[in-house]
Motif scaffolding. Structure first.
Motif, PDB file in Angstrom:
ATOM      1  N   ILE A   1      48.834  29.498  41.047  1.00 33.01           N
ATOM      2  CA  ILE A   1      49.999  29.492  42.392  1.00 33.01           C
ATOM      3  C   ILE A   1      50.604  30.897  42.276  1.00 33.01           C
ATOM      4  CG2 ILE A   1      50.931  28.250  44.786  1.00 33.01           C
ATOM      5  CD1 ILE A   1      48.301  26.984  43.887  1.00 33.01           C
ATOM      6  N   ASN A   2      50.095  31.517  43.733  1.00 33.46           N
ATOM      7  CA  ASN A   2      50.925  32.269  43.594  1.00 33.46           C
ATOM      8  C   ASN A   2      51.231  33.537  42.566  1.00 33.46           C
ATOM      9  OD1 ASN A   2      52.133  31.614  46.585  1.00 33.46           O
ATOM     10  ND2 ASN A   2      53.816  31.235  45.470  1.00 33.46           N
ATOM     11  N   ARG A   3      50.183  33.611  41.411  1.00 32.64           N
ATOM     12  CA  ARG A   3      49.957  34.342  40.561  1.00 32.64           C
ATOM     13  C   ARG A   3      48.789  35.031  41.399  1.00 32.64           C
ATOM     14  NH1 ARG A   3      51.821  31.800  35.490  1.00 32.64           N
ATOM     15  NH2 ARG A   3      53.729  31.686  35.770  1.00 32.64           N
ATOM     16  N   ALA A   4      48.675  36.399  40.090  1.00 37.28           N
ATOM     17  CA  ALA A   4      47.252  37.332  40.455  1.00 37.28           C
ATOM     18  C   ALA A   4      46.541  36.322  40.202  1.00 37.28           C
ATOM     19  CB  ALA A   4      46.872  38.491  40.332  1.00 37.28           C
ATOM     20  N   THR A   5      44.974  36.147  39.927  1.00 34.25           N
ATOM     21  CA  THR A   5      43.844  35.611  39.886  1.00 34.25           C
ATOM     22  C   THR A   5      43.477  36.414  38.361  1.00 34.25           C
ATOM     23  OG1 THR A   5      42.671  35.752  41.824  1.00 34.25           O
ATOM     24  CG2 THR A   5      41.199  35.086  40.407  1.00 34.25           C
ATOM     25  N   PRO A   6      43.428  35.749  37.541  1.00 30.27           N
ATOM     26  CA  PRO A   6      42.592  35.757  36.059  1.00 30.27           C
ATOM     27  C   PRO A   6      41.711  36.755  35.922  1.00 30.27           C
ATOM     28  CG  PRO A   6      43.516  34.038  36.203  1.00 30.27           C
ATOM     29  CD  PRO A   6      43.810  34.123  37.484  1.00 30.27           C
ATOM     30  N   ALA A   7      42.129  38.084  34.699  1.00 28.54           N
ATOM     31  CA  ALA A   7      40.667  38.970  35.428  1.00 28.54           C
ATOM     32  C   ALA A   7      39.546  38.171  34.938  1.00 28.54           C
ATOM     33  CB  ALA A   7      40.740  39.815  34.689  1.00 28.54           C
TER      34      ALA A   7
ATOM     35  N   PHE B   1      45.271  37.331  44.956  1.00 31.50           N
ATOM     36  CA  PHE B   1      46.516  36.160  44.788  1.00 31.50           C
ATOM     37  C   PHE B   1      45.940  34.978  45.255  1.00 31.50           C
ATOM     38  CE2 PHE B   1      51.114  38.231  43.046  1.00 31.50           C
ATOM     39  CZ  PHE B   1      50.076  39.464  43.416  1.00 31.50           C
ATOM     40  N   ILE B   2      46.068  33.692  43.902  1.00 34.60           N
ATOM     41  CA  ILE B   2      45.722  32.257  44.518  1.00 34.60           C
ATOM     42  C   ILE B   2      46.833  31.821  45.068  1.00 34.60           C
ATOM     43  CG2 ILE B   2      45.525  30.611  43.606  1.00 34.60           C
ATOM     44  CD1 ILE B   2      43.845  31.739  40.602  1.00 34.60           C
TER      45      ILE B   2
ATOM     46  N   PHE C   1      39.358  27.740  45.128  1.00 41.14           N
ATOM     47  CA  PHE C   1      40.495  28.276  45.452  1.00 41.14           C
ATOM     48  C   PHE C   1      40.557  28.902  46.362  1.00 41.14           C
ATOM     49  CE2 PHE C   1      41.770  27.757  40.939  1.00 41.14           C
ATOM     50  CZ  PHE C   1      40.798  27.845  40.225  1.00 41.14           C
ATOM     51  N   ILE C   2      42.034  29.266  46.389  1.00 42.39           N
ATOM     52  CA  ILE C   2      41.651  30.445  48.236  1.00 42.39           C
ATOM     53  C   ILE C   2      42.569  31.235  47.771  1.00 42.39           C
ATOM     54  CG2 ILE C   2      42.673  30.304  50.744  1.00 42.39           C
ATOM     55  CD1 ILE C   2      42.284  27.988  51.173  1.00 42.39           C
ATOM     56  N   ILE C   3      42.117  32.422  47.579  1.00 41.82           N
ATOM     57  CA  ILE C   3      42.866  34.074  47.501  1.00 41.82           C
ATOM     58  C   ILE C   3      42.640  34.214  48.855  1.00 41.82           C
ATOM     59  CG2 ILE C   3      42.618  35.459  45.467  1.00 41.82           C
ATOM     60  CD1 ILE C   3      40.387  34.155  44.236  1.00 41.82           C
ATOM     61  N   ASP C   4      43.732  35.076  48.233  1.00 46.22           N
ATOM     62  CA  ASP C   4      44.563  36.271  49.121  1.00 46.22           C
ATOM     63  C   ASP C   4      44.262  37.562  49.373  1.00 46.22           C
ATOM     64  OD1 ASP C   4      48.039  36.511  49.061  1.00 46.22           O
ATOM     65  OD2 ASP C   4      45.860  37.566  47.763  1.00 46.22           O
ATOM     66  N   LYS C   5      43.883  38.600  50.116  1.00 47.52           N
ATOM     67  CA  LYS C   5      43.181  40.128  50.210  1.00 47.52           C
ATOM     68  C   LYS C   5      43.432  41.119  48.771  1.00 47.52           C
ATOM     69  CE  LYS C   5      43.708  40.009  55.267  1.00 47.52           C
ATOM     70  NZ  LYS C   5      43.728  40.430  56.404  1.00 47.52           N
ATOM     71  N   LYS C   6      45.312  40.380  48.781  1.00 47.15           N
ATOM     72  CA  LYS C   6      45.787  40.639  47.658  1.00 47.15           C
ATOM     73  C   LYS C   6      45.307  40.296  46.366  1.00 47.15           C
ATOM     74  CE  LYS C   6      49.710  43.356  49.791  1.00 47.15           C
ATOM     75  NZ  LYS C   6      50.294  42.699  50.425  1.00 47.15           N
TER      76      LYS C   6
END
Lengths: 133, 177
Positions: free
Chosen positions: B35-41, B148-149, B141-146
């Protein structure tokens, strides 16, 4: 006496079997095999949560065992492999919860309660003894 | 009341409260460390064109619902109709990852049941899912525009969960820059 002993032996029958999942991973060295066994026994299966990765037959457990196998083969240290999994799944994947300020209650709570209860019992018995004398 | 009577009662009440709370905790809902981390590549092939690849870059610029699903997963079938319905809102971007599945069965399934996803990636060995910390299907997962999960939904989405939990989060994230 014999009957009682026999009964005890039967009672513990379930514990004589060892639960282990069936994969066939070959390692180059005995040390790697031992590390793999140790690691998979310390990690929890998140699907069947009372089993370790070593024991569980769940699909995810198979996948994670494969991951651990590949990483051991590649030369990753135990610490690195555990960190890899905790980064993805959180502390819950550790079968034994880590000792931190959050889990101190979990680790020492029961012992503390036991000591308090025994302490009170001793106090109570002593008091009673004094009263009777 | 004498302390002798009160003390066991207090201890008992304390234990009852602890256990009561414990009953309501669901061990299947593990807090995700992502949570609040960038989606893993990740780099996966797409289902409909295996020669095309898709990466986490495809999640940028819009709020995404990243849904892990498979044709062999019963709970995934339960939520599929709702996903197709949700997808009618064109401001939403649904990204599917077909998890450890047969691509022929998967394509067939989407043709028959409808395809709510803008992009469908395939994860045949489940490695991308491990990177995402997936342990149960379906997971969304809900992922934001940047990229981030921001939220993980374990298990199938029900209309209730969508209306009261997920949709408000999505709308809020869509309001962010």
């Amino acid at each position: 006496m014999k009957k009682g002993l026999f009964f005890l032996l039967i009672l513990f029958l379930p514990f004589y079997s060892v639960m282990a999942a069936e994969d066939f991973y070959r390692f180059d060295t005995e040390e790697q095999q031992q590390r793999f066994d140790a690691l998979t026994s310390q990690l929890r299966c998140l699907v069947c949560q009372n089993q370790t990765l070593a024991e569980s037959n769940a699909g995810l457990a198979e996948d994670l065992r494969k991951q651990v196998y590949q990483q051991v083969q590649r030369g990753q240290s135990d610490k690195q492999i555990v960190a890899y999994l905790v980064a993805r799944y959180g502390d819950f994947i550790l079968y034994r919860p880590p000792l931190s300020t959050a889990t101190v209650g979990l680790w020492f709570g029961p012992l503390m309660i036991l000591i308090a209860a025994v302490g009170y019992l001793i106090y109570y018995l002593r008091k009673n003894k004094q009263r009777r004398e | 009341m004498k302390a002798r009577v009160l003390l066991p009662l207090i201890i008992f009440s304390f234990v009852v409260i602890l256990l009561w709370r414990g009953l309501s905790l669901d061990p299947n809902h593990l807090p995700s460390p992502l949570i609040n981390r960038a989606t893993p590549a990740f780099q996966l092939n797409t289902l409909f064109d295996p020669k095309k690849t898709t990466t986490q870059q495809d999640l940028l610029g819009h709020v995404t619902l990243l849904n892990i699903w498979a044709t062999w997963c019963g709970s995934c079938a339960d939520e599929h109709e709702l996903l197709v319905d949700i997808a009618k809102d064109k401001t939403l971007f649904l990204y599917g990852i077909n998890y450890k599945d047969n691509p022929v069965t998967a394509k067939d399934w989407l043709k028959k049941q409808g395809n709510p996803y803008q992009i469908v990636a395939t994860d045949p060995n489940g490695n991308a899912a491990i990177d995402l910390g997936v342990y149960v299907t379906p997971e969304t997962f809900i992922i934001d525009k940047k990229g981030f999960i921001r939220y993980t939904q374990i298990g199938s989405i029900t209309p209730d969960i969508w209306e009261n939990t997920l949709k408000p989060i999505v709308k809020k994230l869509q309001g962010e820059t």
